[in-house]
Design an enzyme around this catalytic site. Structure first.
Site, PDB file in Angstrom:
ATOM      1  N   LYS A  45     -14.701  47.982  82.817  1.00  0.00           N
ATOM      2  CA  LYS A  45     -13.949  46.935  83.067  1.00  0.00           C
ATOM      3  C   LYS A  45     -13.708  46.899  84.509  1.00  0.00           C
ATOM      4  O   LYS A  45     -14.110  48.061  85.403  1.00  0.00           O
ATOM      5  CB  LYS A  45     -12.561  47.314  82.419  1.00  0.00           C
ATOM      6  N   THR A  56     -14.117  51.481  92.076  1.00  0.00           N
ATOM      7  CA  THR A  56     -12.888  50.972  91.867  1.00  0.00           C
ATOM      8  C   THR A  56     -12.975  49.999  90.574  1.00  0.00           C
ATOM      9  O   THR A  56     -12.859  48.658  90.442  1.00  0.00           O
ATOM     10  CB  THR A  56     -12.495  49.939  92.860  1.00  0.00           C
ATOM     11  N   GLU A 144     -12.677  38.220  90.204  1.00  0.00           N
ATOM     12  CA  GLU A 144     -11.594  37.186  90.145  1.00  0.00           C
ATOM     13  C   GLU A 144     -12.101  36.155  91.043  1.00  0.00           C
ATOM     14  O   GLU A 144     -12.260  36.289  92.252  1.00  0.00           O
ATOM     15  CB  GLU A 144     -10.230  37.877  90.333  1.00  0.00           C
ATOM     16  N   ASN A 266      -4.049  36.163  92.134  1.00  0.00           N
ATOM     17  CA  ASN A 266      -3.438  37.357  92.821  1.00  0.00           C
ATOM     18  C   ASN A 266      -2.198  36.759  93.549  1.00  0.00           C
ATOM     19  O   ASN A 266      -1.138  37.663  93.780  1.00  0.00           O
ATOM     20  CB  ASN A 266      -4.366  37.904  93.798  1.00  0.00           C
TER      21      ASN A 266
END
Length: 271
Positions: A45, A56, A144, A266
């Site tokens: 993920k 990360t 994203e 974000n």
């Protein structure tokens, strides 16, 4: 919880670990060793806050091979350096960096440097590389707000480590990433990022290509009209090659574009 475990190959688990991910990420590879099938598969993920410092994201890789833990760790470390440690989405490192490799030996096939004359170990390493790189690229593609994947190849550096530094600096540059999103082939932004990297460079020796088209030679632009590059920049996959011209070091880094959707996600993460 144990009774609820499925045998669907990990699909449910791949969905369960998603956060801002848009798609689940999974892959399996199978090889045959001395007549026995050996399978290696993984799920991962990750979508935002991606700047691997191993790495990360969350990744879980399993195998039914019988491999000693020290050798397994050695194989995973090498594989991660060629996959998860070569990706970036936004340059921010998470607090929960994890990629695990578990081998339970259920296949009954022992793999070490002597099995099949060492060929089995090479084949297993290749299968592991295929799984980790596929998962890592799926993380970048699902970044994203991302709409494009860019492969940044850096050659001609003083060392592989120096090439990696240049690649990561270019891949993390907000100016480069927004140019990628808008299809803007601005080579000045590329040289800016190369120049501010911590690696040794000589500007007059740098050459740059977008795909097969050279746009910089010996530190200077070579195209009066950049519009023909617009079609290449509009593709979902873009290739950038940078030759520093001062050595034999090389590295490959993967990144994505930076879009208004990333800011929206974000900028309203809590609210």
């Amino acid at each position: 919880a144990a009774l609820a475990l499925s045998t669907d190959g990990g699909t449910a688990a791949a969905h369960a670990i998603m956060t801002t991910d848009l798609v689940p990420k999974q892959l399996a590879a199978r090889l045959e060793v001395e007549g026995r099938p050996v399978t290696t598969g993984g799920i991962a993920k990750g979508s935002g806050m991606i700047e691997p410092n191993m790495a990360t994201t969350l990744g879980f890789v399993t195998s039914d091979a019988a491999i000693a833990a020290p050798l397994l760790q050695e194989l995973l470390t090498a594989s991660i350096d060629r996959s998860f440690n070569c990706i970036t989405v936004d340059g921010d490192t998470s607090t929960n960096d994890t990629v695990l490799l578990l081998a339970n030996g259920a296949s009954g096939q022992v793999i070490d440097d002597k099995t099949a004359g060492g060929r089995a170990l090479d084949a297993f390493a290749a299968a592991l590389d295929a799984v980790t790189l596929d998962l890592a690229l799926k993380v970048v593609r699902d970044g994203e707000g991302a709409t494009k994947l860019m492969q940044v190849d850096v050659v001609g550096a003083r060392s592989d480590q120096e090439a990696h530094k240049v690649g990561k600096t270019v891949a993390n540059s907000p100016l480069m990433k927004t140019a990628l999103h808008g299809g803007e082939p601005n080579w000045g932004r590329i040289l800016m990022a190369v120049g501010r990297s911590p690696a040794e460079v000589e500007p007059s020796r740098i050459s740059v290509w977008y795909g097969p088209t050279q746009i910089v030679a010996d530190g200077l632009g070579v195209l009066d009209d950049l519009s023909p590059l617009a079609e290449a920049m509009a593709q979902s996959d873009v290739e950038l090659r940078i030759d520093l011209g001062i050595g034999s070091g090389e590295a490959r880094v993967y990144t994505c574009d930076l879009s208004a959707e990333y800011v929206r996600i974000n900028g309203s993460y809590i609210s």
